[in-house]
Write a protein that holds these residues in place. Sequence first.
Motif, PDB file in Angstrom:
ATOM      1  N   ASP A   1     -17.226 -39.432  -6.203  1.00 19.73           N
ATOM      2  CA  ASP A   1     -18.503 -37.991  -5.337  1.00 19.73           C
ATOM      3  C   ASP A   1     -18.524 -38.301  -4.407  1.00 19.73           C
ATOM      4  O   ASP A   1     -17.555 -38.054  -3.207  1.00 19.73           O
ATOM      5  CB  ASP A   1     -19.784 -39.095  -5.360  1.00 19.73           C
ATOM      6  N   ILE A   2     -19.165 -36.668  -4.116  1.00 21.03           N
ATOM      7  CA  ILE A   2     -19.911 -36.070  -2.103  1.00 21.03           C
ATOM      8  C   ILE A   2     -21.837 -35.680  -2.363  1.00 21.03           C
ATOM      9  O   ILE A   2     -21.751 -35.536  -3.321  1.00 21.03           O
ATOM     10  CB  ILE A   2     -18.693 -34.817  -2.621  1.00 21.03           C
ATOM     11  N   LEU A   3     -21.446 -36.419  -1.320  1.00 18.84           N
ATOM     12  CA  LEU A   3     -23.349 -35.846  -1.762  1.00 18.84           C
ATOM     13  C   LEU A   3     -23.345 -33.930  -1.634  1.00 18.84           C
ATOM     14  O   LEU A   3     -23.198 -33.495  -0.613  1.00 18.84           O
ATOM     15  CB  LEU A   3     -24.155 -36.319  -0.260  1.00 18.84           C
ATOM     16  N   SER A   4     -24.678 -33.613  -2.798  1.00 14.24           N
ATOM     17  CA  SER A   4     -23.899 -32.098  -2.632  1.00 14.24           C
ATOM     18  C   SER A   4     -25.378 -31.713  -3.519  1.00 14.24           C
ATOM     19  O   SER A   4     -25.495 -32.535  -3.952  1.00 14.24           O
ATOM     20  CB  SER A   4     -22.530 -31.361  -3.065  1.00 14.24           C
ATOM     21  N   THR A   5     -25.156 -30.379  -3.043  1.00  7.90           N
ATOM     22  CA  THR A   5     -25.880 -29.452  -4.342  1.00  7.90           C
ATOM     23  C   THR A   5     -25.699 -29.072  -5.311  1.00  7.90           C
ATOM     24  O   THR A   5     -25.186 -28.017  -4.892  1.00  7.90           O
ATOM     25  CB  THR A   5     -27.136 -28.734  -3.556  1.00  7.90           C
ATOM     26  N   HIS A   6     -25.015 -29.782  -6.472  1.00  2.60           N
ATOM     27  CA  HIS A   6     -23.987 -28.850  -7.552  1.00  2.60           C
ATOM     28  C   HIS A   6     -24.349 -27.880  -8.586  1.00  2.60           C
ATOM     29  O   HIS A   6     -23.676 -28.139  -9.246  1.00  2.60           O
ATOM     30  CB  HIS A   6     -23.397 -29.917  -7.421  1.00  2.60           C
ATOM     31  N   ASN A   7     -25.263 -27.097  -7.889  1.00  4.05           N
ATOM     32  CA  ASN A   7     -25.666 -25.898  -9.265  1.00  4.05           C
ATOM     33  C   ASN A   7     -25.290 -24.439  -9.348  1.00  4.05           C
ATOM     34  O   ASN A   7     -24.833 -24.493  -7.741  1.00  4.05           O
ATOM     35  CB  ASN A   7     -27.519 -25.740  -8.643  1.00  4.05           C
ATOM     36  N   PHE A   8     -24.821 -23.919 -10.347  1.00  4.45           N
ATOM     37  CA  PHE A   8     -24.425 -22.786 -10.364  1.00  4.45           C
ATOM     38  C   PHE A   8     -25.617 -22.424 -11.087  1.00  4.45           C
ATOM     39  O   PHE A   8     -25.750 -22.118 -12.238  1.00  4.45           O
ATOM     40  CB  PHE A   8     -23.071 -22.815 -10.974  1.00  4.45           C
ATOM     41  N   PHE A   9     -26.345 -21.226 -10.696  1.00  5.31           N
ATOM     42  CA  PHE A   9     -26.682 -20.355 -11.260  1.00  5.31           C
ATOM     43  C   PHE A   9     -26.106 -18.944 -11.663  1.00  5.31           C
ATOM     44  O   PHE A   9     -24.569 -19.007 -11.371  1.00  5.31           O
ATOM     45  CB  PHE A   9     -27.555 -19.487 -10.027  1.00  5.31           C
ATOM     46  N   ASN A  10     -27.101 -18.436 -12.799  1.00  2.00           N
ATOM     47  CA  ASN A  10     -25.798 -17.581 -13.683  1.00  2.00           C
ATOM     48  C   ASN A  10     -24.909 -16.598 -12.890  1.00  2.00           C
ATOM     49  O   ASN A  10     -23.524 -16.343 -14.045  1.00  2.00           O
ATOM     50  CB  ASN A  10     -26.870 -17.071 -15.158  1.00  2.00           C
ATOM     51  N   ASN A  11     -25.013 -16.063 -12.078  1.00  2.00           N
ATOM     52  CA  ASN A  11     -24.097 -14.998 -11.460  1.00  2.00           C
ATOM     53  C   ASN A  11     -23.057 -15.652 -10.840  1.00  2.00           C
ATOM     54  O   ASN A  11     -21.802 -15.499 -10.734  1.00  2.00           O
ATOM     55  CB  ASN A  11     -24.973 -14.248  -9.941  1.00  2.00           C
ATOM     56  N   SER A  12     -23.332 -17.050 -10.342  1.00  2.18           N
ATOM     57  CA  SER A  12     -21.747 -18.206 -10.109  1.00  2.18           C
ATOM     58  C   SER A  12     -20.622 -18.162 -11.607  1.00  2.18           C
ATOM     59  O   SER A  12     -19.744 -18.817 -11.298  1.00  2.18           O
ATOM     60  CB  SER A  12     -22.206 -19.308  -9.515  1.00  2.18           C
ATOM     61  N   LEU A  13     -21.683 -18.981 -12.608  1.00  4.66           N
ATOM     62  CA  LEU A  13     -21.005 -18.438 -13.869  1.00  4.66           C
ATOM     63  C   LEU A  13     -19.878 -17.678 -14.479  1.00  4.66           C
ATOM     64  O   LEU A  13     -19.306 -17.977 -15.010  1.00  4.66           O
ATOM     65  CB  LEU A  13     -21.691 -19.754 -15.359  1.00  4.66           C
ATOM     66  N   LEU A  14     -20.773 -16.667 -13.927  1.00  5.00           N
ATOM     67  CA  LEU A  14     -19.570 -15.436 -14.096  1.00  5.00           C
ATOM     68  C   LEU A  14     -18.206 -15.425 -13.534  1.00  5.00           C
ATOM     69  O   LEU A  14     -17.220 -15.698 -14.105  1.00  5.00           O
ATOM     70  CB  LEU A  14     -20.187 -13.518 -13.998  1.00  5.00           C
ATOM     71  N   MET A  15     -17.884 -15.730 -12.256  1.00  3.02           N
ATOM     72  CA  MET A  15     -17.535 -16.320 -11.656  1.00  3.02           C
ATOM     73  C   MET A  15     -16.560 -17.289 -11.796  1.00  3.02           C
ATOM     74  O   MET A  15     -14.749 -17.045 -11.681  1.00  3.02           O
ATOM     75  CB  MET A  15     -17.278 -16.181 -10.055  1.00  3.02           C
ATOM     76  N   LEU A  16     -16.945 -18.352 -12.272  1.00  5.09           N
ATOM     77  CA  LEU A  16     -16.528 -19.583 -12.940  1.00  5.09           C
ATOM     78  C   LEU A  16     -15.718 -19.257 -14.151  1.00  5.09           C
ATOM     79  O   LEU A  16     -14.517 -19.609 -14.821  1.00  5.09           O
ATOM     80  CB  LEU A  16     -17.278 -20.638 -13.073  1.00  5.09           C
ATOM     81  N   LYS A  17     -15.996 -18.625 -15.243  1.00  5.57           N
ATOM     82  CA  LYS A  17     -15.256 -17.970 -16.706  1.00  5.57           C
ATOM     83  C   LYS A  17     -14.450 -16.841 -15.507  1.00  5.57           C
ATOM     84  O   LYS A  17     -13.497 -16.974 -17.104  1.00  5.57           O
ATOM     85  CB  LYS A  17     -16.411 -17.047 -16.915  1.00  5.57           C
ATOM     86  N   GLU A  18     -14.232 -15.979 -15.219  1.00  2.00           N
ATOM     87  CA  GLU A  18     -13.604 -14.983 -14.461  1.00  2.00           C
ATOM     88  C   GLU A  18     -12.404 -16.767 -13.981  1.00  2.00           C
ATOM     89  O   GLU A  18     -10.992 -16.238 -13.865  1.00  2.00           O
ATOM     90  CB  GLU A  18     -13.494 -14.196 -13.012  1.00  2.00           C
ATOM     91  N   ILE A  19     -12.666 -17.281 -12.914  1.00  2.00           N
ATOM     92  CA  ILE A  19     -11.363 -17.875 -12.552  1.00  2.00           C
ATOM     93  C   ILE A  19     -10.640 -18.946 -13.828  1.00  2.00           C
ATOM     94  O   ILE A  19      -9.531 -19.118 -14.000  1.00  2.00           O
ATOM     95  CB  ILE A  19     -12.225 -19.321 -11.661  1.00  2.00           C
ATOM     96  N   GLY A  20     -11.397 -19.327 -14.936  1.00  2.00           N
ATOM     97  CA  GLY A  20     -10.751 -19.808 -16.314  1.00  2.00           C
ATOM     98  C   GLY A  20     -11.282 -21.124 -16.168  1.00  2.00           C
ATOM     99  O   GLY A  20     -10.610 -22.394 -16.845  1.00  2.00           O
ATOM    100  N   VAL A  21     -12.607 -21.625 -15.844  1.00  2.90           N
ATOM    101  CA  VAL A  21     -12.969 -23.402 -15.585  1.00  2.90           C
ATOM    102  C   VAL A  21     -14.139 -23.172 -16.360  1.00  2.90           C
ATOM    103  O   VAL A  21     -14.272 -24.606 -17.066  1.00  2.90           O
ATOM    104  CB  VAL A  21     -12.818 -23.306 -14.426  1.00  2.90           C
TER     105      VAL A  21
END
Length: 410
Positions: free
Chosen positions: A41-61
Motif C-alpha cells: 500500500d501507499i498513501l494516495s488518492t487512487h481515484n480514476f474518473f471515467n476518462n481515465s477508465l477509457l485509458m485503463l481499458k485501452e491498456i488492457g487492465v
Amino acid sequence: MENQYDVIIVGGRVAGSAAAYELSQKGFKVLLLERSQFPSDILSTHNFFNNSLLMLKEIGVLGKLLATGTPTYKRAFIQFDHEVIDGEFPEVEGETNCLCIRRTYLDQILFDHAASQENVTALQRMRVKDILEEEGVVTGVRAIDDNGKTYQFKAKLVIGADGRNSAIRKKVNSKKWKSIPTDFASYVGYVKDFTQNGERCAEFYKMRDKLIIAFPTSDEQHVIGIMFPLEDKEWVERFKSNPEEAFRSLVNVGFANTDFRRRLEAASFVGQVKGLLGYDNDWYNGMGKGWALVGDALSFKDPAVGQGMHDALYGARIMAEILSHHEDWSKNWEQMAEQYNQKMIEKMMARFEMACQFTKNVPFTEEQHMVNHLIGMNPGLTQTFLGLYNYANEPKDLESKIQSLVKSLK
C-alpha cells in the motif's frame, strides 16, 4: 541478466508500469525497477474518473481491476458551505463509470500487466542508488537488491516514475518551474459500514477552512480524506497523538451541519489513519539529456482535485509517442523535451491551477457563493462543472455558460 536497454524506468507503480506498457507497444526494450514487493500500500488518492477508465481499458487492465469487486460510481455530491452541487459526471466517449480502487490491487495488476509484455523486464525489491552519466548525459543506473548485490544497467533513457519525492529528479537536478505550498494538513483513512445517501457517489465538502473527500473503494470500504489548516497547531498535535480520535473529533466540529458526521459515527476505521503535514503543488522540467519524469515526479497536485492517476497514465502515453517519433534520441533531446513539456502543460495546467486554488486556505467570496448556488441549481451548469474533473469540459466552458446565464437573468 542483461544490462543494456532502450529505457530504464525507476518506479513500478501507476506511472512507471503504464510507461513500461506504452513503451513496449512501441517496440522499445524496457527495464522496470521497483523497490517494493507487491502487493503493497501507499498513501494516495487512487481515484480514476471515467476518462481515465477509457485509458485503463485501452491498456488492457480494466477487466482485471473490476474483477476485484471494487464498485464503480457515476455521481458526485459536493457541498461548499451551504451550496450543494449534486449530479453525474458527464459521459466521455461512451464511458460513464468512475473507479476508486485500492493501491494493493491497482499497483499489482498494473505491474504484472507491464511485466507480461514481451519487451519488458520487471524487477521488484531493486533500489536505485545512483545514476550513470557520460559527458553530461544520463546513461543508466546503479541499483542494489535485497541481498546487497549491486547491478549496473545501461539505457538510452532513464525515466523517473518514483513519486513526488523522486530520487531520479533530484539526481538529474531537474529545474522546478512552479511550487505552491499547501495551507493544509491532509489525513486519509479507510472505513467500513459507511453508508451514503442515494446512489453511490464521490463526496466533497468544503466547510469554511476544512475539507473532506470520500470515495467508495475496494473491500466494501470507503476512503476518506480530511484537510485542515496547518496553522491550527492544536489539531496538528491531536492528529499526531491519536489520528483516528482526532479525525472523528474534527468531523464532529467542522462538519456538524452535515449528515457526514452521523454516517461516520456508525462506521469503523480499518487500519491506520495516515497523513501529510504539508506538501507542495509543484511542476518540474520533464526531460533532459538521457532522462525524463512522469507522474508525481513531474508534477504533484493537491489530492482534492483527484487528477494524479489520470496524469500518470496520460504522461506515460505522451512520452511513448514522442520517443517513437525520433530515431536518434541523442541528437534530439532539446526537441523531444520541448514537445513533452508543451503537451503536458497544454493538457494538465488548467487542473494544476485548480489544485493550487483548493490548496490555499481562502474563504469563498460572496460572488463565489453566488456562482456555486447557480451551478447547484442548474443541471446544465452542474454537468459542465463536473466535466472539469474528467476533461469533458474546460474552465473556459464553465465561465462562458455562467456568464450567459447571468445575462439572461438580468
